[in-house]
Design a protein around this motif. Structure first.
Motif, PDB file in Angstrom:
ATOM      1  N   VAL A 114      29.938  32.047  49.506  1.00  0.00           N
ATOM      2  CA  VAL A 114      30.959  32.940  48.965  1.00  0.00           C
ATOM      3  C   VAL A 114      32.352  32.320  48.993  1.00  0.00           C
ATOM      4  O   VAL A 114      33.285  32.855  48.372  1.00  0.00           O
ATOM      5  CB  VAL A 114      30.979  34.287  49.727  1.00  0.00           C
ATOM      6  CG1 VAL A 114      29.623  34.964  49.650  1.00  0.00           C
ATOM      7  CG2 VAL A 114      31.424  34.114  51.178  1.00  0.00           C
ATOM      8  N   ASN A 136      37.429  30.437  46.195  1.00  0.00           N
ATOM      9  CA  ASN A 136      36.273  31.332  46.063  1.00  0.00           C
ATOM     10  C   ASN A 136      36.132  31.800  44.625  1.00  0.00           C
ATOM     11  O   ASN A 136      37.095  31.749  43.844  1.00  0.00           O
ATOM     12  CB  ASN A 136      36.438  32.546  46.991  1.00  0.00           C
ATOM     13  CG  ASN A 136      37.700  33.331  46.722  1.00  0.00           C
ATOM     14  OD1 ASN A 136      38.746  33.047  47.304  1.00  0.00           O
ATOM     15  ND2 ASN A 136      37.615  34.308  45.823  1.00  0.00           N
ATOM     16  N   ARG A 138      34.975  35.030  41.831  1.00  0.00           N
ATOM     17  CA  ARG A 138      35.242  36.458  41.767  1.00  0.00           C
ATOM     18  C   ARG A 138      34.082  37.237  42.396  1.00  0.00           C
ATOM     19  O   ARG A 138      32.929  36.784  42.406  1.00  0.00           O
ATOM     20  CB  ARG A 138      35.463  36.914  40.328  1.00  0.00           C
ATOM     21  CG  ARG A 138      36.670  36.240  39.659  1.00  0.00           C
ATOM     22  CD  ARG A 138      37.170  37.042  38.491  1.00  0.00           C
ATOM     23  NE  ARG A 138      37.724  38.326  38.941  1.00  0.00           N
ATOM     24  CZ  ARG A 138      38.957  38.474  39.415  1.00  0.00           C
ATOM     25  NH1 ARG A 138      39.766  37.438  39.523  1.00  0.00           N
ATOM     26  NH2 ARG A 138      39.386  39.665  39.793  1.00  0.00           N
ATOM     27  N   ILE A 139      34.401  38.423  42.884  1.00  0.00           N
ATOM     28  CA  ILE A 139      33.388  39.283  43.499  1.00  0.00           C
ATOM     29  C   ILE A 139      32.270  39.579  42.520  1.00  0.00           C
ATOM     30  O   ILE A 139      31.088  39.570  42.888  1.00  0.00           O
ATOM     31  CB  ILE A 139      34.040  40.588  44.005  1.00  0.00           C
ATOM     32  CG1 ILE A 139      34.905  40.301  45.241  1.00  0.00           C
ATOM     33  CG2 ILE A 139      32.981  41.644  44.326  1.00  0.00           C
ATOM     34  CD1 ILE A 139      35.693  41.492  45.737  1.00  0.00           C
ATOM     35  N   LEU A 142      29.609  36.905  42.530  1.00  0.00           N
ATOM     36  CA  LEU A 142      28.777  36.883  43.734  1.00  0.00           C
ATOM     37  C   LEU A 142      27.820  38.070  43.768  1.00  0.00           C
ATOM     38  O   LEU A 142      26.674  37.931  44.221  1.00  0.00           O
ATOM     39  CB  LEU A 142      29.671  36.885  44.979  1.00  0.00           C
ATOM     40  CG  LEU A 142      30.515  35.623  45.153  1.00  0.00           C
ATOM     41  CD1 LEU A 142      31.525  35.807  46.277  1.00  0.00           C
ATOM     42  CD2 LEU A 142      29.627  34.415  45.429  1.00  0.00           C
ATOM     43  N   PHE A 167      38.340  34.790  52.230  1.00  0.00           N
ATOM     44  CA  PHE A 167      37.908  35.086  50.859  1.00  0.00           C
ATOM     45  C   PHE A 167      39.013  35.836  50.106  1.00  0.00           C
ATOM     46  O   PHE A 167      39.653  36.736  50.653  1.00  0.00           O
ATOM     47  CB  PHE A 167      36.638  35.937  50.873  1.00  0.00           C
ATOM     48  CG  PHE A 167      36.161  36.307  49.488  1.00  0.00           C
ATOM     49  CD1 PHE A 167      35.272  35.496  48.820  1.00  0.00           C
ATOM     50  CD2 PHE A 167      36.634  37.447  48.856  1.00  0.00           C
ATOM     51  CE1 PHE A 167      34.843  35.820  47.543  1.00  0.00           C
ATOM     52  CE2 PHE A 167      36.218  37.781  47.579  1.00  0.00           C
ATOM     53  CZ  PHE A 167      35.325  36.958  46.916  1.00  0.00           C
ATOM     54  N   GLU A 173      41.453  38.896  45.516  1.00  0.00           N
ATOM     55  CA  GLU A 173      40.593  39.962  46.033  1.00  0.00           C
ATOM     56  C   GLU A 173      40.575  39.863  47.560  1.00  0.00           C
ATOM     57  O   GLU A 173      41.346  39.115  48.140  1.00  0.00           O
ATOM     58  CB  GLU A 173      39.195  39.820  45.426  1.00  0.00           C
ATOM     59  CG  GLU A 173      39.209  39.957  43.901  1.00  0.00           C
ATOM     60  CD  GLU A 173      37.914  39.522  43.253  1.00  0.00           C
ATOM     61  OE1 GLU A 173      37.373  40.287  42.444  1.00  0.00           O
ATOM     62  OE2 GLU A 173      37.461  38.392  43.534  1.00  0.00           O
ATOM     63  N   LEU A 178      34.627  42.466  48.966  1.00  0.00           N
ATOM     64  CA  LEU A 178      33.353  41.793  48.721  1.00  0.00           C
ATOM     65  C   LEU A 178      32.227  42.484  49.477  1.00  0.00           C
ATOM     66  O   LEU A 178      31.143  42.742  48.925  1.00  0.00           O
ATOM     67  CB  LEU A 178      33.441  40.320  49.136  1.00  0.00           C
ATOM     68  CG  LEU A 178      32.122  39.539  49.104  1.00  0.00           C
ATOM     69  CD1 LEU A 178      31.572  39.446  47.692  1.00  0.00           C
ATOM     70  CD2 LEU A 178      32.302  38.142  49.711  1.00  0.00           C
TER      71      LEU A 178
END
Length: 390
Positions: A114, A136, A138-139, A142, A167, A173, A178
């Motif tokens: 992540v 990282n 984007r959410i 993931l 993160f 974000e 997350l």
């Protein structure tokens, strides 16, 4: 071949799957390979030594194969590796983009990358040099990867990275956002909880009360934390350029146990660091003994080139004394783990059974990371079972 952390395993799996997609095949046990890729670690001198041993071994086992070396050791010491007669190619270039990776080798567990890189630059550590700055995806990306892993049969997702609590550095974000997004994956089968998620190592200053409280009330996140301490003496924490005090660390641990009394807490401890006098080490030991944690992961300090600690005028702990201190912390860890197991004897837990058949027995872990065994039953592989711990 993969050495080192869970992040390395996720990246090796991604590399293997990419090669398979391009038409390559993975060797079976006993077959000789045409190409062997060694993914290395360089967290300590011991890790470097294990890397070199692994390279020697794969060349003995696959004498006609081309040996390619990648990973953190290759990034920091490419010339040293290139001089090994067994090595055909070194891949030292560090890609400062985020490279997606998650392991799909074991249907039971998925190691999901992540985050990568670190901005902390602790005085003893070379990882930022090998891994680069914190970054990282984007959410939403993931969540899609995690959903795919669940759809393919994974029952447990382990969030991995270099500094996962950081993160959001690239996308604006946050880590808690997350976690909330991953708590809502769709599960076709409602057997047990369907899936569970573990958070790997998270810096204590980034492990907020909000995150701890969320895990305590979540349907899917396991009561399992891994928190780097490195030293239990505040003077040493300043020398190491750690971003917390031991009081903050203790507050986080106590809050975890307050809202999740059954939680497993693993702690990273380093010994023999420059500046660690006998008095500071005794203070460190007393602090560790006082913590209600479950297990210690002990690392012995080794001098690393280009680190700030080598520029500091500090007491140097003799090698034999480093070994003695490491042994002492390992003994404390063994006592704490045994006490944690004894504390939960007779209680119920949910085990996720793994596929290995070890002489008629199978193994798995409960939600709070207690390893259990039972008679092997192929039908139980990759399933949750409610059990009573003996």
């Amino acid at each position: 071949m993969t050495l080192g952390c869970k992040l390395n395993f996720a990246e090796s799996s991604a590399l293997m799957n990419s090669l398979i997609a391009k038409g390559h095949t993975r060797c079976k046990q006993g077959e000789e390979a045409d190409v062997v890729i060694v993914n290395t670690c360089t967290v300590t001198d011991t890790a470097d030594h294990k890397d070199r041993q692994a390279i020697h071994r794969v060349k003995r086992e696959h004498p006609n194969a081309r040996v390619i070396v990648t990973g953190c050791y290759a990034r920091l010491k490419p010339q040293e590796i290139a001089e090994m007669i067994e090595v055909d190619h070194v891949m030292p270039k560090r890609d400062d983009r985020f490279e997606h990776a998650y392991s799909r080798d074991d249907r039971t567990r998925c190691f999901l990358k992540v985050q990568d890189g670190c901005n902390y630059f602790c005085t003893y550590c070379t990882i930022p040099m090998a891994r680069g700055r914190s970054r990282n995806p984007r959410i939403s990306e993931l969540v899609s990867e995690a959903q795919l892993a669940i759809d393919e049969g994974a029952k447990e997702i382990i969030l991995t990275g270099v500094n996962i609590g950081d993160f959001g550095r690239s996308t604006g974000e946050s880590f808690i956002d997350l976690l909330k997004a991953l708590d809502g994956l769709n599960v076709k089968s409602q057997e047990g909880n369907g899936y569970r998620i573990r958070i790997s190592s998270c810096e204590p200053n980034l492990l907020s009360y909000e995150i701890i409280d969320f895990v305590a009330t979540s349907s899917h996140f396991a009561p399992h934390f891994h928190i780097p301490l490195q030293s239990g003496n505040d003077e040493m924490l300043k020398i190491m350029h750690r971003r917390y005090t031991r009081d903050l660390f203790k507050e986080r641990v106590e809050h975890i146990k307050r809202v999740m009394p059954n939680a497993f807490i693993g702690v990273d401890c380093m010994v023999g660091v420059r500046g660690e006098t006998e008095e500071r080490f005794a203070d460190y030991i007393a602090f560790v003994e006082s913590l209600p944690v479950s297990q210690l992961h002990v690392f012995t300090y080794s001098e690393r080139a280009n680190t700030k600690m080598l520029e500091m005028d500090l007491y140097i702990v003799p090698q034999k004394e480093r070994e003695r201190r490491s042994k002492l912390l390992h003994e404390i860890s063994a006592r704490k783990l045994q006490a944690f197991y004894q504390e939960h004897a007779g209680e119920e837990g949910t085990v996720l059974w793994e596929s290995k058949n070890a002489h008629g027995e199978m193994y798995g872990f409960t939600e709070n990371y207690i390893k259990v065994s039972g008679l092997y039953d192929r039908k139980k592989v990759n399933t949750f079972e409610q059990i009573r711990l003996k």
